[in-house]
Each structure stands twice: as C-alpha cells, then as structure tokens.
Design an enzyme around this catalytic site. Sequence first.
Site, mmCIF file in Angstrom:
data_model
loop_
_atom_site.group_PDB
_atom_site.id
_atom_site.type_symbol
_atom_site.label_atom_id
_atom_site.label_comp_id
_atom_site.label_asym_id
_atom_site.label_seq_id
_atom_site.Cartn_x
_atom_site.Cartn_y
_atom_site.Cartn_z
ATOM 1 N N GLN A 164 -5.244 54.198 -52.382
ATOM 2 C CA GLN A 164 -6.355 55.141 -52.560
ATOM 3 C C GLN A 164 -5.901 56.565 -52.272
ATOM 4 O O GLN A 164 -5.301 56.839 -51.222
ATOM 5 C CB GLN A 164 -7.537 54.806 -51.649
ATOM 6 C CG GLN A 164 -8.759 55.602 -52.081
ATOM 7 C CD GLN A 164 -9.926 55.481 -51.138
ATOM 8 O OE1 GLN A 164 -9.812 55.840 -49.966
ATOM 9 N NE2 GLN A 164 -11.046 54.983 -51.630
ATOM 10 N N GLY A 205 -21.628 48.364 -48.958
ATOM 11 C CA GLY A 205 -22.509 49.009 -47.982
ATOM 12 C C GLY A 205 -23.432 48.030 -47.304
ATOM 13 O O GLY A 205 -24.201 47.310 -47.960
ATOM 14 N N CYS A 263 -15.716 60.046 -49.559
ATOM 15 C CA CYS A 263 -15.522 60.387 -48.143
ATOM 16 C C CYS A 263 -16.381 61.608 -47.781
ATOM 17 O O CYS A 263 -16.252 62.671 -48.398
ATOM 18 C CB CYS A 263 -14.044 60.670 -47.867
ATOM 19 S SG CYS A 263 -13.793 61.091 -46.139
ATOM 20 N N ALA A 298 -10.173 53.848 -42.881
ATOM 21 C CA ALA A 298 -9.067 54.614 -42.301
ATOM 22 C C ALA A 298 -8.932 54.321 -40.811
ATOM 23 O O ALA A 298 -9.911 54.349 -40.066
ATOM 24 C CB ALA A 298 -9.303 56.103 -42.540
HETATM 25 C C1 LIG Z 1 -14.031 54.579 -39.806
HETATM 26 C C2 LIG Z 1 -14.215 54.494 -41.307
HETATM 27 C C3 LIG Z 1 -13.170 54.847 -42.139
HETATM 28 C C4 LIG Z 1 -13.327 54.772 -43.526
HETATM 29 N N1 LIG Z 1 -12.276 55.113 -44.327
HETATM 30 C C5 LIG Z 1 -12.428 55.049 -45.678
HETATM 31 C C6 LIG Z 1 -11.351 55.382 -46.553
HETATM 32 O O1 LIG Z 1 -10.233 55.689 -46.141
HETATM 33 N N2 LIG Z 1 -11.601 55.331 -47.887
HETATM 34 C C7 LIG Z 1 -12.824 54.969 -48.411
HETATM 35 O O2 LIG Z 1 -13.002 54.940 -49.626
HETATM 36 N N3 LIG Z 1 -13.826 54.630 -47.597
HETATM 37 C C8 LIG Z 1 -13.661 54.656 -46.262
HETATM 38 N N4 LIG Z 1 -14.686 54.276 -45.457
HETATM 39 C C9 LIG Z 1 -15.936 53.778 -46.067
HETATM 40 C C10 LIG Z 1 -15.894 52.247 -46.240
HETATM 41 O O3 LIG Z 1 -14.878 51.857 -47.133
HETATM 42 C C11 LIG Z 1 -17.252 51.725 -46.752
HETATM 43 O O4 LIG Z 1 -17.521 52.333 -47.985
HETATM 44 C C12 LIG Z 1 -18.402 52.044 -45.798
HETATM 45 O O5 LIG Z 1 -18.044 51.810 -44.453
HETATM 46 C C13 LIG Z 1 -19.630 51.192 -46.158
HETATM 47 O O6 LIG Z 1 -19.333 49.818 -46.042
HETATM 48 P P1 LIG Z 1 -19.859 48.937 -44.779
HETATM 49 O O7 LIG Z 1 -21.334 49.223 -44.648
HETATM 50 O O8 LIG Z 1 -19.502 47.529 -45.168
HETATM 51 O O9 LIG Z 1 -19.119 49.425 -43.566
HETATM 52 C C14 LIG Z 1 -14.555 54.323 -44.082
HETATM 53 C C15 LIG Z 1 -15.580 53.941 -43.224
HETATM 54 C C16 LIG Z 1 -15.437 54.007 -41.861
HETATM 55 C C17 LIG Z 1 -16.580 53.579 -40.970
#
Ligand SMILES: Cc1cc2nc3c(=O)[nH]c(=O)nc-3n(C[C@H](O)[C@H](O)[C@H](O)COP(=O)(O)O)c2cc1C
Length: 362
Positions: free
Chosen positions: A72, A211, A102, A19
């Site tokens: 989503q 993740g 979330c 987001a």
């Molecule tokens: C600032 C921010 C906003 C996020 N917004 C969403 C979102 O809108 N929907 C969602 O399913 N996950 C959201 N996530 C989670 C990510 O999609 C992801 O699951 C999480 O960051 C882990 O992945 P990574 O370790 O590659 O960052 C958000 C994460 C962050 C840091």
Amino acid sequence: MLRIGSLQLDSPLLLAPVAGHCDLPFRLTARSCGGIGLAYTDLLCPHGVIKQNKQTRWLMATDSADQPLGTQLYGKDPDLMCEAARLAVDHGAPLIDINMGCPVDKVTKTFAGAMMLCTADHAVELAQRLVEAVGDRAPVTAKMRLGYRHGELTAPELARRLIDVGIQCITIHGRTAEQRFKGFADMDGIAAVVDAVHGAGGGAIPCIGNGGIRTPYDAITMFDRTGCDGVMIARAALGAPWIFHDTRQLLTVGRIDNELTLQQRIEVIRQHARHMIAMRDAPYGLNRMRQKISGYAKHLGPSKALRIAMQKVSEPDHVDEALDRFLDEAGAAADAVPITWAQRHEQLQIEANRIQGSPVPA
Ligand SMILES: Cc1cc2nc3c(=O)[nH]c(=O)nc-3n(C[C@H](O)[C@H](O)[C@H](O)COP(=O)(O)O)c2cc1C
C-alpha cells in the site's frame, strides 16, 4: 471465489493494513491460523520505498508464507508513486493499493490519504498513471472512505471514475474521514459504493467492505447487507488472529466448529512473540508483546494475572514462562474454549446498547 485482476484469492477475507500492528510477525501468525485471502503492508511513503531506508525495508519485509501481500502506497506525486510502485512490483509485490482513506493530519496535509476524496480529479489522474506504470504486471486497487466530512458520500462517484481508468478493486471503509475510527460503519453507505462498483467496469470489479467487524457474525452481516464481494478486518484481528479462519467456516458451513481452546490461543500468542523477537530483536519484541497482550486478553477469559506477568517480561524466556504459568494455573480450563464468538458477540451487543441507549441495528 474472489478475484482481483489476475490475482485469484483463496478466501474473500482480507487482513487490513493497520500501521504499526499488521507487520510481518503478526501476518505470519494470523496466516498460520488460516482464512486470510490477502493481506497488506502498512501504508508506505514512496520516498522510503525508493530509498529503501531501514524502516521501510522492515515495513516491506515479507516471506513465502506471507503471500499474497498487497503493497500500500500513499502520496500525491504521480512520478514518485509510479517509481515506488515499479520497485515494489520488481521485488515481487502482486498488488499495489493506493491509500485514499488515511485521516491522519501528517498524511492529509500533503494532499494524500483521505484528502484524495476532496481532490477527485487528482486521485483519478494518479490512479491512471499507476495503472499505466504497473497495471500489466500487478492489479492496482484503492482503499477509501465514504467521504471526507460527516454525512458526505463521495465514494460511489470516485469509485466509478477510478474503475474507468483501470483500478481493479475498491475497498470501502464505511466511515468518513471526519469520523476517523469511531462510531458504527454505515452499511447503507458501503452498499451504495458496492452498487457503484458493480455497475462500472462491466460488473467484473470486486468491492470489499470494511469497518466495524468485531466477530465472524458481523462479517456475515456485512456480506448480507451490502452485497460486497469480500470483507476486510482490521482491529478485531489484532487480539484474535483466528477470526479469519472462524469467519470462513461460518461463511462456508454456516457454523463455527472447534473454536480454539485456551491452550491453543496461548500457542498463537507464543508464536506471535517468537516471530517478533526473531524478526526484530528482544527489546522490541518484548515491548510490543507488553502492548499486545491486552488485545489478546479479551479472548482469554479471566486473565489479569497474565496481563500483569507480561508487563514484567524482560527476557524472551520470560514470555514462555508467563504463558506456561498461566496455563498451569488454568488447569482443566486450558482445554476449554474460554469465550466463544457467540458469547463475545453478545457481550459487544450489550456494551453497544449501553453506550447508545438503544438496540444496535442487526
Ligand atoms: C492504528 C491504525 C492504523 C491503520 N493503518 C492503516 C494503514 O496503514 N492503511 C490503511 O489503509 N488503513 C489503515 N487503518 C485503517 C484500517 O485498515 C481500517 O480501515 C479501519 O481500522 C476500519 O476497520 P476496523 O473497524 O475493522 O478496525 C489503520 C487503522 C488503525 C486503527
């Protein structure tokens, strides 16, 4: 190749919903680098989708070069969620994803997002209603975490139940809601969810691991250690939207050739800035670029001068000037790779070892 219901993806690598970051300008920039099989909108409130207010229209904005794009939704009310999903599919959304991960209070206090992990019966009923509402036109999927509280592993059982009511793909973020975005993703936890998904629905439903992917090498580890069918990348893509291209190459040919030079990375940043300014407006685009440059800078080698120059941009032309000046000053280095993925991977391992005081598991 990865298939989600009727949707055939060109690549098993997914750009996560993030987001405020993975908006249309960023998605177009990342997709032009190659390697993305599927991307998503931010999590959308069904009220906003139904009312089509200005902010939601922006969040749903897409383009023919921005496909396939999953929509989503988050929310607790099945009627509202179904109405929003129908509208999104009527507007061409090829996939509807339910946010079950979330951890933000604003979302969980409405019993949506990660709170669905604590109210499994309701989550399953909601999923079933969405499948009944739009499942014949677009696959319905769910993105969740391992569990709500630290140490909990409720996702395998929930995933099985969701598949029983017609959910076509599970994305599993290998952290609990309590962990939020900190710490390492739990590969064993992800593997347990992958096993549960593969053991349900006749074995035809894919499971996406997510993740802690910071480099293409991490993505390979995720595939190898969990048996997942696809990998979703979130934060690491923000400063290196070419990560999908390079990861796909590593997956398919076993090495990363022709990593982007400094000049090519700067062109990616330029493209991102241009999209942001053109699709919103100059003050918005410039403000976002000032924030985003520090993420990109991790992949540019020594770039303090550029970071400082970008803080001062107040006109669209200033962005091009700052980028051009940086390249001029780089001289011959502009044609070289400033930092390879292998170097970045090693750097991150050293940082992780220092924080943990012990080696990071491979
Ligand atoms: C600032 C921010 C906003 C996020 N917004 C969403 C979102 O809108 N929907 C969602 O399913 N996950 C959201 N996530 C989670 C990510 O999609 C992801 O699951 C999480 O960051 C882990 O992945 P990574 O370790 O590659 O960052 C958000 C994460 C962050 C840091």
